[in-house]
Design a protein around this motif. Structure first.
Motif, PDB file in Angstrom:
ATOM      1  N   UNK A 173       0.992  -1.152   0.164  1.00 15.53           N
ATOM      2  CA  UNK A 173      -0.234  -0.145   0.083  1.00 15.53           C
ATOM      3  C   UNK A 173       0.787   1.326  -0.074  1.00 15.53           C
ATOM      4  N   UNK A 174       2.124   1.088   0.675  1.00 12.84           N
ATOM      5  CA  UNK A 174       2.699   2.428   0.807  1.00 12.84           C
ATOM      6  C   UNK A 174       3.578   2.547  -0.313  1.00 12.84           C
ATOM      7  N   UNK A 175       3.998   1.568  -1.092  1.00 15.20           N
ATOM      8  CA  UNK A 175       4.699   1.745  -2.689  1.00 15.20           C
ATOM      9  C   UNK A 175       3.443   2.433  -3.348  1.00 15.20           C
ATOM     10  N   UNK A 176       2.221   2.058  -3.505  1.00 14.91           N
ATOM     11  CA  UNK A 176       1.423   2.532  -4.348  1.00 14.91           C
ATOM     12  C   UNK A 176       0.994   3.933  -4.110  1.00 14.91           C
ATOM     13  N   UNK A 177       0.821   4.348  -2.630  1.00  8.38           N
ATOM     14  CA  UNK A 177       0.831   5.651  -2.214  1.00  8.38           C
ATOM     15  C   UNK A 177       1.798   6.314  -2.933  1.00  8.38           C
ATOM     16  N   UNK A 178       3.090   6.135  -2.559  1.00  9.15           N
ATOM     17  CA  UNK A 178       4.179   6.925  -2.983  1.00  9.15           C
ATOM     18  C   UNK A 178       4.231   7.089  -4.518  1.00  9.15           C
ATOM     19  N   UNK A 179       3.835   6.022  -5.119  1.00  7.61           N
ATOM     20  CA  UNK A 179       3.910   6.381  -6.747  1.00  7.61           C
ATOM     21  C   UNK A 179       3.002   7.448  -7.152  1.00  7.61           C
ATOM     22  N   UNK A 180       1.706   7.674  -6.287  1.00  2.14           N
ATOM     23  CA  UNK A 180       0.955   8.654  -6.627  1.00  2.14           C
ATOM     24  C   UNK A 180       1.109   9.773  -6.066  1.00  2.14           C
ATOM     25  N   UNK A 181       2.280  10.137  -5.224  1.00  2.00           N
ATOM     26  CA  UNK A 181       2.735  11.137  -4.547  1.00  2.00           C
ATOM     27  C   UNK A 181       1.983  11.498  -3.386  1.00  2.00           C
ATOM     28  N   UNK A 182       1.566  10.287  -2.465  1.00  2.00           N
ATOM     29  CA  UNK A 182       0.613  10.421  -1.389  1.00  2.00           C
ATOM     30  C   UNK A 182       1.576  10.154  -0.399  1.00  2.00           C
ATOM     31  N   UNK A 183       1.067  10.333   0.885  1.00  2.00           N
ATOM     32  CA  UNK A 183       2.094  10.004   2.070  1.00  2.00           C
ATOM     33  C   UNK A 183       1.173   8.588   2.734  1.00  2.00           C
ATOM     34  N   UNK A 184       1.892   7.926   3.428  1.00  2.00           N
ATOM     35  CA  UNK A 184       1.219   6.705   4.363  1.00  2.00           C
ATOM     36  C   UNK A 184       1.216   6.757   5.744  1.00  2.00           C
ATOM     37  N   UNK A 185       0.049   6.915   6.487  1.00  2.00           N
ATOM     38  CA  UNK A 185      -0.086   6.756   7.776  1.00  2.00           C
ATOM     39  C   UNK A 185      -0.404   5.308   8.366  1.00  2.00           C
ATOM     40  N   UNK A 186       0.345   4.739   9.181  1.00  2.00           N
ATOM     41  CA  UNK A 186       0.194   3.556   9.680  1.00  2.00           C
ATOM     42  C   UNK A 186      -0.174   3.378  11.079  1.00  2.00           C
ATOM     43  N   UNK A 187      -1.656   3.026  11.321  1.00  2.00           N
ATOM     44  CA  UNK A 187      -2.141   2.723  12.562  1.00  2.00           C
ATOM     45  C   UNK A 187      -1.675   1.276  13.119  1.00  2.00           C
ATOM     46  N   UNK A 188      -0.541   1.087  14.068  1.00  2.00           N
ATOM     47  CA  UNK A 188      -0.069  -0.164  14.167  1.00  2.00           C
ATOM     48  C   UNK A 188      -0.462  -0.695  15.457  1.00  2.00           C
ATOM     49  N   UNK A 189      -1.487  -0.087  16.199  1.00  2.00           N
ATOM     50  CA  UNK A 189      -1.961  -0.383  17.760  1.00  2.00           C
ATOM     51  C   UNK A 189      -2.203  -1.795  17.725  1.00  2.00           C
ATOM     52  N   UNK A 190      -2.664  -2.573  16.947  1.00  2.00           N
ATOM     53  CA  UNK A 190      -3.120  -4.039  17.105  1.00  2.00           C
ATOM     54  C   UNK A 190      -1.955  -4.649  16.566  1.00  2.00           C
ATOM     55  N   UNK A 191      -0.639  -4.367  16.501  1.00  2.00           N
ATOM     56  CA  UNK A 191       0.382  -5.127  16.073  1.00  2.00           C
ATOM     57  C   UNK A 191       1.740  -5.028  16.710  1.00  2.00           C
ATOM     58  N   UNK A 192       2.040  -3.644  17.028  1.00  2.00           N
ATOM     59  CA  UNK A 192       3.272  -3.417  17.641  1.00  2.00           C
ATOM     60  C   UNK A 192       3.354  -3.841  19.092  1.00  2.00           C
ATOM     61  N   UNK A 193       4.411  -4.430  19.220  1.00  2.00           N
ATOM     62  CA  UNK A 193       4.915  -5.285  20.408  1.00  2.00           C
ATOM     63  C   UNK A 193       4.839  -6.838  20.163  1.00  2.00           C
ATOM     64  N   UNK A 194       3.833  -6.946  19.132  1.00  2.00           N
ATOM     65  CA  UNK A 194       3.789  -8.594  18.976  1.00  2.00           C
ATOM     66  C   UNK A 194       4.269  -9.027  17.544  1.00  2.00           C
ATOM     67  N   UNK A 195       4.687  -7.710  16.875  1.00  2.00           N
ATOM     68  CA  UNK A 195       5.428  -8.047  15.656  1.00  2.00           C
ATOM     69  C   UNK A 195       6.521  -6.892  15.444  1.00  2.00           C
ATOM     70  N   UNK A 196       7.233  -7.509  14.471  1.00  2.00           N
ATOM     71  CA  UNK A 196       8.501  -6.546  14.288  1.00  2.00           C
ATOM     72  C   UNK A 196       7.814  -5.156  13.440  1.00  2.00           C
TER      73      UNK A 196
END
Ligand code: PLP
Length: 386
Positions: A173-196
């Motif tokens: 998704x980030x690659x796709x956003x950057x290709x169109x000149x958009x920025x990416x915000x990730x909400x990692x609340x349900x992942x951070x601490x349990x995954x890298x």
């Protein structure tokens, strides 16, 4: 990072695990002995010293630096916030939605706050577009490709869905956003601490999360990562004295934002929460996120296979790359099933029609097997499968 960590030893540091089958880290983590001790240390400071501001400000800095280590970024790229919402609001206040690039793309997997705050930008010119799942319940890259375009300013997506445990392809998704000149915000609340979670590898420009779930801290404290190259370009109108270049200047004639991500902070830091968060983050770093991720993946695999074996499949994707630490099971009477599990000292949570078993490194194969055995006894009444 330590790959030889003994999870059985670490598990003993969470007293509730001796009494309960605790599968609820996606709601609130089990409390570690050292996190409790840290909160008591704060109380002792208050009782015996009164105010200890120099130490307290250092605690906030310690949380910033430990959070940076967890994300493999620099401390200057981290704002310590009171919540994920606070970080998202500060970011939103720095974005300009006038002109043609006014679109914010969110997914239907979002936790409410990461959609509501973007809808709150509509009076400022923002336009929010939602990306819906396919018939199988997952949101593949193709769905994002249909809406991310040259008018997109920001793609704001969750890492793992809080309702079904599905993990999005963030790098794609980030690659796709950057290709169109958009920025990416990730909400990692349900992942951070349990995954890298490595923002630079994923291509995330901004990352938010909170410290009460898999980061083992407490409610009332979160973080916002801002990629260093973007910090100077973004001036939040949501500000405060702790966002200033010189917090001690007390200059009321101007707003002089810090040149680090601290410009996204606001007022007095959440001091007691910093004590808890610091202790929680130290455990995560001691165990190492790669080792934690491997362990959690093995336990979620066991849980999915166990559910399949009793004829009660989860709604969480089976593909290892498409799920986080939570396994969600559809039920016909979910509050009742939740209560039945509680009666057996199995702590879960529920959203929509799904029981959520959220799994951390401190869970064991015995925890998973107990959950499956208990679910097997409830299957006839609660499963939608005949
Ligand atoms: C994915 C996700 N985002 C955000 C939040 C909450 O954000 P906040 O810290 O603003 O309460 C949660 C809480 O459960 C969550 O699961």
């Amino acid at each position: 990072m330590n790959t030889q960590v003994d999870f059985e030893v670490l598990r003993r540091r969470f007293p509730v695990l001796a009494r309960k089958t605790y599968l609820n880290s996606g709601s609130y983590c089990a409390l570690a002995d050292s996190v409790r001790d840290a909160i008591v240390a704060y109380m002792d400071d208050r009782l015996l010293v009164g105010a200890n501001w120099d130490v307290w400000v250092m605690k906030n800095e310690s949380v910033r630096s430990l959070m940076a280590q967890v994300l493999s970024v620099t401390p200057d790229e981290i704002a310590v916030t009171a919540s994920a919402s606070a970080g998202i609001n500060a970011l939103a206040s720095a974005l300009d939605f006038h002109g043609p690039r006014n679109k914010v793309v969110v997914s239907d997997f979002e936790f409410p706050t990461n959609a509501q705050i973007w809808h709150a930008q509509e009076p400022r010119g923002g336009r929010v577009v939602h990306v819906a799942p396919d018939a199988d319940g997952y949101i593949p890259l193709e769905q994002f490709a249909r809406v991310i375009d040259e008018r997109t300013r920001l793609v704001a997506v969750t890492h793992v869905c809080y309702r079904n445990g599905a993990r999005l392809d963030i790098a794609g998704i980030a690659r796709m956003a950057h290709e169109k000149g958009a920025l990416l915000l990730l909400d990692t609340y349900q992942a951070i601490g349990a995954m890298t979670v490595a923002p630079r590898e994923l291509g995330a420009d901004f990352v938010v999360g909170g410290m009460l779930k898999y980061l083992l801290g407490t409610a009332g404290i979160g973080f916002l990562y801002v990629r260093s190259e973007l910090i100077g370009q973004l001036v939040p109108s949501n500000s405060g004295w702790f966002a200033q270049e010189d917090v001690g200047a007390m200059d009321i004639t101007a707003n002089r934002p810090s040149d680090s991500a601290r410009r996204f902070e606001a007022g007095t830091p959440p001091v007691v929460n910093c004590y808890a968060a610091e202790a929680g983050l130290k455990i995560i770093l001691e165990a190492g996120t790669d080792a934690i991720e491997r362990r959690v993946r093995g336990l979620t695999r066991r849980c999915l296979d166990g559910l399949a074996s009793i004829g009660w499949p989860a709604v969480t994707p089976d593909d290892d790359a498409r799920r986080g630490p939570m396994v969600c099971v559809p039920s016909r009477h979910v509050p009742e099933l939740f209560g039945k599990l509680m009666q057996q000292d199995i702590v879960t949570s529920f959203r929509d029609d799904n029981i959520r078993a959220s799994i951390h490194f401190y869970n064991s194969t015995d925890d998973i097997d107990r959950f499956i055995e208990t679910m097997a006894r409830q299957r006839a009444r609660h499963s939608r499968q005949r």
